[in-house]
Design an enzyme around this catalytic site. Structure first.
Site, PDB file in Angstrom:
ATOM      1  CB  CYS A  72      12.272  14.779  61.128  1.00  0.00           C
ATOM      2  SG  CYS A  72      11.533  16.108  62.070  1.00  0.00           S
ATOM      3  CB  CYS A 181       7.078  19.472  57.211  1.00  0.00           C
ATOM      4  SG  CYS A 181       6.337  18.334  58.396  1.00  0.00           S
TER       5      CYS A 181
HETATM    6  N1  DGL Z   1       7.914  15.528  59.941  1.00  0.00           N
HETATM    7  C1  DGL Z   1       8.655  16.483  60.657  1.00  0.00           C
HETATM    8  C2  DGL Z   1       9.381  17.476  59.762  1.00  0.00           C
HETATM    9  O1  DGL Z   1       9.778  17.113  58.668  1.00  0.00           O
HETATM   10  C3  DGL Z   1       8.123  17.093  61.929  1.00  0.00           C
HETATM   11  C4  DGL Z   1       6.685  17.298  62.168  1.00  0.00           C
HETATM   12  C5  DGL Z   1       6.392  17.646  63.600  1.00  0.00           C
HETATM   13  O2  DGL Z   1       6.500  16.745  64.437  1.00  0.00           O
HETATM   14  O3  DGL Z   1       6.093  18.808  63.887  1.00  0.00           O
HETATM   15  O4  DGL Z   1       9.628  18.592  60.131  1.00  0.00           O
END
Ligand code: DGL
Length: 237
Positions: A72, A181
């Site tokens: 993430c 993301c």
């Molecule tokens: N998948 C996550 C990222 O790479 C976060 C998405 C979220 O929960 O806002 O930032």
């Protein structure tokens, strides 16, 4: 070494990272932790995220994982230094916007898509500053709500948000788009349809290579034939 690899995200986004790691390291066992209860991470403060991710790490420690992957960008850019400081014995591998990869490949007009908390993080600005001699333009787009729309598979919302966030850049000669993301590779084809000639870049391959390197260096590769993949999901009450 039989211990598992711990990997987490705010939901399904980190599956894109997991897939790369699994392809490179097919003999490893994993615990995938989808923190749906706290999704989305991208609109939370750094302090909130530090408390949330600390609990996940404590859980992984109880499960005796051998390495923790923060799949993430939001959690990595806001929490990895804190977690490394709190848990000095744990090896963390993070995922951050692949700005360097775009610059190393000589792209000049780069669009960075990420959550608001990633875009506003010191780490993202540091990466942009560090590479500034390499690109001509680097546009930062805080795609508020997009990861959550992907998480809940709301296709109308995804289309509406992409139109809102991407249309202003269609005339900017964008040659590379950094998917900052881990949810965004899941809608890759939709993003590509706005910029037919641009290359889409995510950090997942780099993360997988890093995991492999760390396991080799620390003699932690799985030597056992038994492979297990466990999926854990926290739920909103
Ligand atoms: N998948 C996550 C990222 O790479 C976060 C998405 C979220 O929960 O806002 O930032």
């Amino acid at each position: 070494m039989q211990n598992k690899i711990g990997i987490f995200d705010s939901g399904i986004g980190g599956i894109t990272t997991y897939k790369e790691i699994k392809t490179l390291l097919p003999n490893e066992s994993f615990i995938y932790y989808a923190d749906t209860k706290n999704n989305p991470y991208g609109s939370k403060s750094k302090e909130e995220l530090q408390q949330i991710t600390k609990k996940i790490v404590q859980y992984f420690i109880k499960r005796n994982v051998k390495i923790i992957i923060i799949a993430c960008n939001t959690a990595t850019t806001n929490c990895i230094d804190y977690l490394r400081h709190e848990f000095k014995d744990i090896t963390f591998i993070g995922t951050e916007p692949a700005i360097k990869v775009a610059c190393d490949n000589n792209y000049k007009n780069i669009l960075i898509l990420a959550t608001p908390t990633t875009i506003n993080s010191e780490r993202t600005h540091e990466l942009i500053e560090r590479n500034k001699k390499e690109y001509e333009n680097c546009y930062l787009v805080a795609c508020d709500g997009l990861a959550h729309a992907i998480e809940i598979n709301d296709q109308n919302k995804i289309d509406e948000l992409l139109n809102k966030y991407l249309t202003p850049y269609k005339s900017k000669n964008i040659d590379a788009i950094v998917l900052g993301c881990t949810h965004y590779p899941l809608i890759r084809y939709k993003i590509q349809s706005f910029f037919k000639n641009a290359t889409l870049i995510d950090g997942n391959k780099g993360v997988a290579n890093m995991v492999k390197k760390q396991l080799i260096v620390n003699n932690l590769l799985n030597k056992n034939n038994k492979i297990t993949i466990e999926f854990i999901q926290t739920k909103k009450s």
